[in-house]
Design a protein around this motif. Structure first.
Motif, mmCIF file in Angstrom:
data_model
loop_
_atom_site.group_PDB
_atom_site.id
_atom_site.type_symbol
_atom_site.label_atom_id
_atom_site.label_comp_id
_atom_site.label_asym_id
_atom_site.label_seq_id
_atom_site.Cartn_x
_atom_site.Cartn_y
_atom_site.Cartn_z
ATOM 1 N N GLN A 229 -9.536 13.095 -5.466
ATOM 2 C CA GLN A 229 -8.612 12.081 -5.984
ATOM 3 C C GLN A 229 -8.840 11.774 -7.457
ATOM 4 N N GLU B 96 -1.270 7.604 -7.274
ATOM 5 C CA GLU B 96 -1.258 6.262 -6.709
ATOM 6 C C GLU B 96 -2.597 5.566 -6.992
ATOM 7 N N ALA B 97 -3.673 6.313 -6.981
ATOM 8 C CA ALA B 97 -4.983 5.705 -7.249
ATOM 9 C C ALA B 97 -5.067 5.122 -8.654
ATOM 10 N N THR B 98 -4.201 5.597 -9.558
ATOM 11 C CA THR B 98 -4.149 4.984 -10.888
ATOM 12 C C THR B 98 -3.113 3.857 -10.943
ATOM 13 N N GLY B 99 -2.467 3.576 -9.808
ATOM 14 C CA GLY B 99 -1.594 2.415 -9.735
ATOM 15 C C GLY B 99 -0.101 2.686 -9.723
ATOM 16 N N HIS B 100 0.282 3.955 -9.594
ATOM 17 C CA HIS B 100 1.696 4.269 -9.763
ATOM 18 C C HIS B 100 2.291 5.014 -8.572
ATOM 19 N N LYS B 101 3.515 4.643 -8.265
ATOM 20 C CA LYS B 101 4.233 5.293 -7.180
ATOM 21 C C LYS B 101 4.750 6.663 -7.628
ATOM 22 N N GLN C 229 5.511 -7.127 -8.596
ATOM 23 C CA GLN C 229 4.500 -6.164 -8.137
ATOM 24 C C GLN C 229 3.188 -6.833 -7.748
ATOM 25 N N LYS C 230 2.810 -7.872 -8.464
ATOM 26 C CA LYS C 230 1.536 -8.522 -8.170
ATOM 27 C C LYS C 230 1.682 -9.625 -7.114
ATOM 28 N N ILE D 75 -10.786 3.751 -1.009
ATOM 29 C CA ILE D 75 -9.972 4.292 -2.101
ATOM 30 C C ILE D 75 -9.133 5.512 -1.733
ATOM 31 N N GLU D 96 0.970 0.741 -4.190
ATOM 32 C CA GLU D 96 0.491 1.783 -5.097
ATOM 33 C C GLU D 96 -0.268 1.150 -6.271
ATOM 34 N N ALA D 97 0.167 0.001 -6.730
ATOM 35 C CA ALA D 97 -0.512 -0.656 -7.842
ATOM 36 C C ALA D 97 -1.939 -1.045 -7.486
ATOM 37 N N GLY D 99 -3.682 1.038 -5.757
ATOM 38 C CA GLY D 99 -4.364 2.325 -5.687
ATOM 39 C C GLY D 99 -4.086 3.170 -4.463
ATOM 40 N N HIS D 100 -3.119 2.779 -3.641
ATOM 41 C CA HIS D 100 -2.945 3.482 -2.368
ATOM 42 C C HIS D 100 -1.533 4.025 -2.164
ATOM 43 N N LYS D 101 -1.489 5.213 -1.588
ATOM 44 C CA LYS D 101 -0.207 5.829 -1.284
ATOM 45 C C LYS D 101 0.407 5.174 -0.048
#
Lengths: 341, 341, 341, 341
Positions: A229, B96-101, C229-230, D75, D96-97, D99-101
């Motif tokens: 990852q 996603e782990a960096t915060g993005h879809k 988002q938050k 994670i 996702e924000a 860190g997860h899919k």
């Protein structure tokens, strides 16, 4: 200009390159499933006297630190580090970028003590308004050249066990620590008195590579997901495993570190003989003499090194680093230049 | 057992190892400031016909993708990808782990069109309850062996420009795309019709390494911080730069890819001659024939490859990959085994 | 037991509840698009004398801080704060959890100066191995009761402008700062000499709510995505807007703060008259007297408050907080208890 | 214009406001330690028949979802959701924000089945190159108005248990599910057949607030840190607890939901009687009739509602929502307008 700035100015020890060539066209599985990985891990487990250990090979120190720490912490947990610790001072917020606070402790020698740890815990008692300390991060040798004794490491580990903290040791320069003249630690002792540690390759003769060791296998479950990852899983894992296979199939790793230390100690002795003092009591391959600025200026004509810290109008501390590849003649030249300064 | 599973079963092209040995003991600055980096970047800028480009060398594809995408996106922004895209299907949620879809699009050929992009935009109109698409991610060659034509890439780029989207091309197998028989793209066209792309080394003869190219320099400002933060900045940057210096100082990179493609096309022709069909219309070094399961079983005695997708009770699609290092005799053997099946 | 622990022990000012009841069954759009939001924003823009400002209503201080800071920073950027700053000391690593380092500065009075800022910049010069400072975070009043003067704020803002830093002011207790006896700042001055700030409701009579103000509208573009988002976008945004509409349609906000300050100053005067000293020079509704431990023990029978810091074997500093709702009789009782101690 | 767009157009049920006023000046501890929180939690544990449960009050649905999911996942782990699930479709990448899919599944009715789950697991078998599914996220009622039966929920939970997955139920409209005419679930059954769920307040008469229930207390350890870290810990926790105390001290919560459902069913019956069909088989307070565009146009003169989906050139599906506060006369008017259309 000769470079005493760091211990990664050259490539790899020639025996590593030989091994890369020798094995180059043998087909291997990717992603760390190659035969050399298996062999290197088997050798390392013997060296550290822990057959239960789980070992992975990674590319660099910052990558290893962020992977281990972000993998072991839950979202509200934090890591304790000396302020001089690499994760605090030199990694561009890599740990924070994974979501975790680095709680820093001011130290004189770059090392953490049980007292430092319990003080931090007291300061983080007001749950849930503060983070929960969970990992203690130390470096050996430290970023300022000092090392932990067996007694110090054991005491810290006992403290961590009592406080339900994990102890993680950054061994970017572990070889230099274990071959220092005042060292009484061994690979086996490191494995016994830490939860996780890594053995640094990059700064001791490898082209690249760090070997992370989970001494307790339950901590390592699913770590391979994290490696992938974070972009740390090399398709050609052989590039990393061959480094460690070569460095550890005999005592090459410690021999290279010992050589680096010896050259640094030769330089340190000359500096001391000349009457200069030092910022830290280093016995490893990084030394921090305090020199007159005029001397520094003269030395910078022929040598590259970092000016570490301004002391006063006349003096500054510099950092000199030697390595497995340092040219002995250049060390002799430098010593002469110091003695004649 | 011969391995057709991937294009990273062997080490590096011998000329790369030669160059590593030749330069091994020359002192260099660390962290990508070595002379070979400068030289390799200079050569690459000429190849892509963009002197303004900013180039960095990284270790692997997932690392490159997560770095580029997390660096360019703000927290509420997202990336669009084909469902088969590497960032969607093979990278353990790295983006996603960096915060993005990652917004995925179903495709038949692994490629995105302007229509795909505008459809996604329509589906993400209800701000602020949905993410804001900002990057379009494509691969060339794709994960299923297909390639973009010049007209397709240009149309997609024009669409991105109109919609204020960035176009990022994953070139893990860019060499194979550019040397495919039906290709009409060039390095210069790629540089002209994308905002950022990377040239893959690992899957085309390098020991490791990808060269990421920011075609618009303003997008690259401060990217070096991100490289360090994500653990991707190698102390011995020479390891990476020497790969690209060797592959690009002449046409080695394209020659190696062409060789891989040719071998795959030989296999494909035999499979087609035998009357079997294919899952995708690949013209590159990954082919996906649909074979009877009995034939697959027989082939698996002597060859390793992935069974890609179950088709029905009698047939399955498999993935066969060739590389710069594939043994021609083994290709011939495989073809004979197919023809005699 | 009477509670001097904080300024959020009671509910809301009665006029806020009245307004909630009055408007309760009027249908409104959700997610901050209600009429009361529009009206409250319009009033606030006048108060701060900035028609360009973009204003959003949020639920709490930690939420506001993490939203503003994570929205404005790029991945490699960091925020500078006094070590006593709320984001450093009291928010469970909320900022780090969004990926960013909080660089802390030791201060005696909880305030940052231009010199503090430039020192931090010097310590973060070794790019890309360190984070890049980008936001300066201050609180007014501070967490230890002190306030910024107009000259101090202006000097800090000028410094930030010169260094390309953003200045963000946490106004959880902004009313208490603006009504302190030694204050010379105004809402308009705050809006002029910061980039972003927030006006705290929760600690000054609101049921909940903070109003975040982007003085430069270009900084606020897309902030609504971040709010959603938050998890900070309330479906019934009216809950928040009605707080601010009520507090700001006349001078209620400042009146409530002034009342809290006055009661604290009465207590402070008595404590000083009795001969005790203070940990900090507070002129706002939080005071930190240093009292004999025997006196503290006696007071704790009838009053709740935090023991802030151990001074020596005989003395400790405590924190006493008053609010818009503090019972004057209890203040009188406390003063008598002090004077008779 | 009457608003059928959502179930949060009005404020709170009057009894909640009464309770806020009644308790307003009683001093309470902050951060959820108030007496009303204790009382409300005690009542809820009885309602769900689980004395071991750990309950926390939060402000909104997105906040609750992101908190629960980011707290429970490591994670490399991911959450499975229907494509229509709120976390997939409506929360600006909130998961996702962290860190997860979010792994999405296409469904016709917005519900997940054991078969959906095992299919996802099969598609995520190639560790470590894919994320590891760990949470199954469902909504009841769903985003398209459907509900789970007892048998369906139990089957899904058994599947999750077998696969070492956690089952998390989003109950933003749980009241509406539990009072639907075809419902056979209870609070106790929900608590028995999920690991974590939340009871939505905002969409059923509360000013704001959701009650998250950890049915297995070991899952909730340290969750308070997460609440604070994500900015969700209100200083005046009483604001939230009073909502649930009022809604649950008798059967108000279910009564309000039943009322909303009844009004929606009246509208649905009329629409069906008129001969129109529906996009989904809703028995709750959200209905999705497919109407002629000319009829929609006429209705939009007097009513606000969402046009949900274009069906063809003549028809579109719309979404109509009723609530505890919907005006019966407006429902009657709407029905007449439909019948006369």
């Amino acid at each position: 200009m000769y470079n005493f700035k760091n211990d990664y100015s050259e490539g790899a020890h020639p025996r590593i390159l030989d091994k890369l060539i020798e094995t180059n066209l043998i087909q291997q599985l990717g992603y760390g499933e190659d035969d050399y990985s298996k062999e290197a891990k088997s050798i390392l487990k013997k060296k550290i006297a822990n057959q239960q250990a789980v070992i992975h090979f990674l590319s660099g120190g910052t990558q290893t630190n962020l992977l281990v720490i972000s993998f072991l912490l839950r979202i509200h947990e934090a890591v304790i580090s000396a302020k001089t610790g690499h994760i605090s001072a030199n990694e561009t917020g890599a740990i924070e970028a994974t979501g975790h606070k680095v709680i820093t402790v001011e130290t004189s020698d770059g090392k953490l003590t049980p007292n430092d740890v319990t003080t931090v815990l007291k300061e983080h008692a007001l749950a849930p308004h503060v983070v929960k300390p969970r990992i203690v991060y130390i470096s050996n040798s430290t970023e300022i050249g000092t090392i932990y004794s067996l007694a110090e490491l054991e005491a810290l580990y006992v403290c961590c066990q009592q406080q339900q903290l994990l102890l993680y040791l950054d061994g970017a320069r572990l070889g230099h620590a274990l071959t220092a003249e005042n060292n009484d630690l061994t690979f086996a002792a490191i494995a016994k008195y830490t939860d996780v540690f890594y053995i640094g390759g990059t700064k001791n003769g490898a082209l690249l590579g760090e070997a992370v060791v989970f001494n307790r296998p339950e901590l390592a479950v699913d770590f391979d997901y994290a490696i992938k990852q974070k972009g740390a899983l090399l398709a050609k894992g052989r590039v990393l495993s061959i480094q460690f296979l070569t460095l550890f199939q005999d005592d090459l790793y410690l021999e290279l570190a010992l050589r680096a230390n010896s050259l640094a100690m030769r330089m340190a002795k000359a500096i001391k003989d000349k009457g200069y003092s030092f910022l830290t009591e280093s016995t490893t391959n990084q030394i921090f003499p305090i020199l007159p600025k005029s001397v520094i200026e003269a030395l910078l004509i022929n040598y590259q090194f970092y000016i570490w810290k301004d002391i006063d109008s006349d003096y500054a501390a510099v950092r000199l680093i030697t390595s497995w590849a340092t040219d002995e003649k250049q060390v002799t030249n430098f010593i002469n230049d110091i003695l004649n300064s």
